[in-house]
Design a protein around this motif. Structure first.
Motif, short mmCIF file in Angstrom:
data_model
loop_
_atom_site.label_atom_id
_atom_site.label_comp_id
_atom_site.label_asym_id
_atom_site.label_seq_id
_atom_site.Cartn_x
_atom_site.Cartn_y
_atom_site.Cartn_z
N TYR A 16 0.68 -1.07 0.44
CA TYR A 16 0.04 0.13 -0.20
C TYR A 16 1.05 1.27 0.27
CZ TYR A 16 -2.43 3.88 3.14
OH TYR A 16 -2.51 4.76 3.38
N SER A 138 -4.15 4.38 10.54
CA SER A 138 -3.14 3.69 10.09
C SER A 138 -3.50 2.43 9.34
CB SER A 138 -1.79 3.44 10.89
OG SER A 138 -0.80 2.67 10.28
N ALA A 281 8.81 1.22 5.02
CA ALA A 281 9.63 3.00 4.56
C ALA A 281 10.71 2.41 5.33
CB ALA A 281 8.29 3.61 4.96
#
Ligand code: PMV
Length: 321
Positions: A16, A138, A281
């Motif tokens: 995502y 989130s 990330a």
């Protein structure tokens, strides 16, 4: 009115990155992940009529500012759904380092959602609906509520963008062997990162192919087809990082040691080991392998330059209270 919930973190096979609606956190594409057994957040929520505001203790420390604000906003979503007016005392603990490519926001908001609803005795709220509320805190948190291997659907409406299990943890004995190359807090978190996705010329191509990759990955999981799984998982991770590196401003999460691990993983696979890599990330490398090869991968990883620590996680269950 209090309850404690546990939620495992998760690692996405199909990533995502970027939202079609930032406020509702409706993702640009559907994603697919597995929960990480034993890499968890434990959260207790106590709805208390005597409080004048929400309170947050995170890993034993009283929080103010941004962390408290994000939790309070999430509690607002739960309050709105249940017509609650009380504030809450929230006590949350992670058993892994935050901000280093192991998604703490996923397990945190999943545990907060389940603890919040359970503490209010809201048994009418389904797992599906809880995943949509967790998503508001989130995006990846929606995937930490259902068990095992989980798909989160992209959609245009809040109630349609939910996560569901596609297979239980015992379906396939995959292991995530995480090569920790840095445990420093990441410079640009995913919350700031998502809005930058559309500044890359490559994002539209990544999103256009995401459903195909998800179907290939899902079928490979259901068929226990490691070779197909490995190819699509690495391609999807590389696509996301290509978008990150070509965003304005550019986001580079890979470090030299990340590349060392990635090329070793490709070599080991060429030599017959069932292993592939994926990175979120952050610079740490998630080496996905079958249980058969997990010990070998762990041993080999610890001989590589720049690998500071190695952690293990098998496929985990969903959130529970
Ligand atoms: O849920 P967030 O906002 O922490 O975003 C997660 C983004 C990635 O970890 C990079 C990819 C994913 O699908 O988990």
């Amino acid at each position: 009115m209090h309850a404690t919930a546990y939620a495992n973190s998760n690692i996405a096979f199909i990533k995502y990155w970027g939202n079609r609606d930032e406020t509702l956190r409706l993702p640009s594409n559907s994603s697919l992940s597995m929960n990480l057994n034993g890499v968890f957040t434990r959260t207790t929520v106590h709805w208390d009529d005597t409080l004048k505001q929400d309170h947050l203790i995170l890993n034993g420390q009283d929080q103010t500012g941004e962390p408290l604000m994000r939790v309070s906003q999430h509690l607002d979503a739960i309050r709105k759904r249940l017509n609650l007016t009380s504030y809450a005392q929230v006590d949350s603990e992670n058993n892994f380092p935050m901000g280093a490519g192991i998604a703490s926001s996923a397990s945190s908001f999943a545990a907060l959602t389940v603890a919040g609803f359970t503490a209010a005795g809201a048994s009418e709220v389904s797992e599906r609906e809880m995943t949509t509320i967790a998503r508001l805190g989130s995006g990846s948190a929606s995937r930490s509520i259902p068990t095992g291997f989980v798909e989160w659907h992209a959609a245009d409406r809040h109630e349609d963008s939910y996560a569901e299990s596609i297979a239980t943890p015992d379906h396939w004995d995959l292991v995530d062997v995480i090569a920790i190359v840095s445990s420093a807090h990441k410079e640009v978190g995913s919350k700031q990162g998502h809005p930058s996705a559309n500044t890359s010329d490559l994002q539209s191509a990544r999103v256009a192919g995401a459903d195909d990759r998800l179907q290939i990955c899902k079928t490979a999981i259901l068929d226990h087809d490691f070779d197909t799984f490995a190819e699509v998982v690495e391609r999807d991770s590389n696509l996301m990082h290509a978008v990150m590196m070509t965003s304005r401003p550019a986001l580079f999460y890979w470090q030299p040691a990340s590349l060392t691990v990635m090329s070793a993983v490709r070599r080991w696979r060429a030599d017959g080991l069932q292993v592939c890599y994926t990175l979120d990330a952050g610079p740490n490398v998630h080496c996905l392998c079958t249980a058969r090869d997990a010990e070998t991968i762990q041993r080999e990883l610890s001989t590589l330059d720049g690998v500071k620590d190695v952690r293990f996680a098998a496929v985990g269950a969903g959130a529970r209270s």
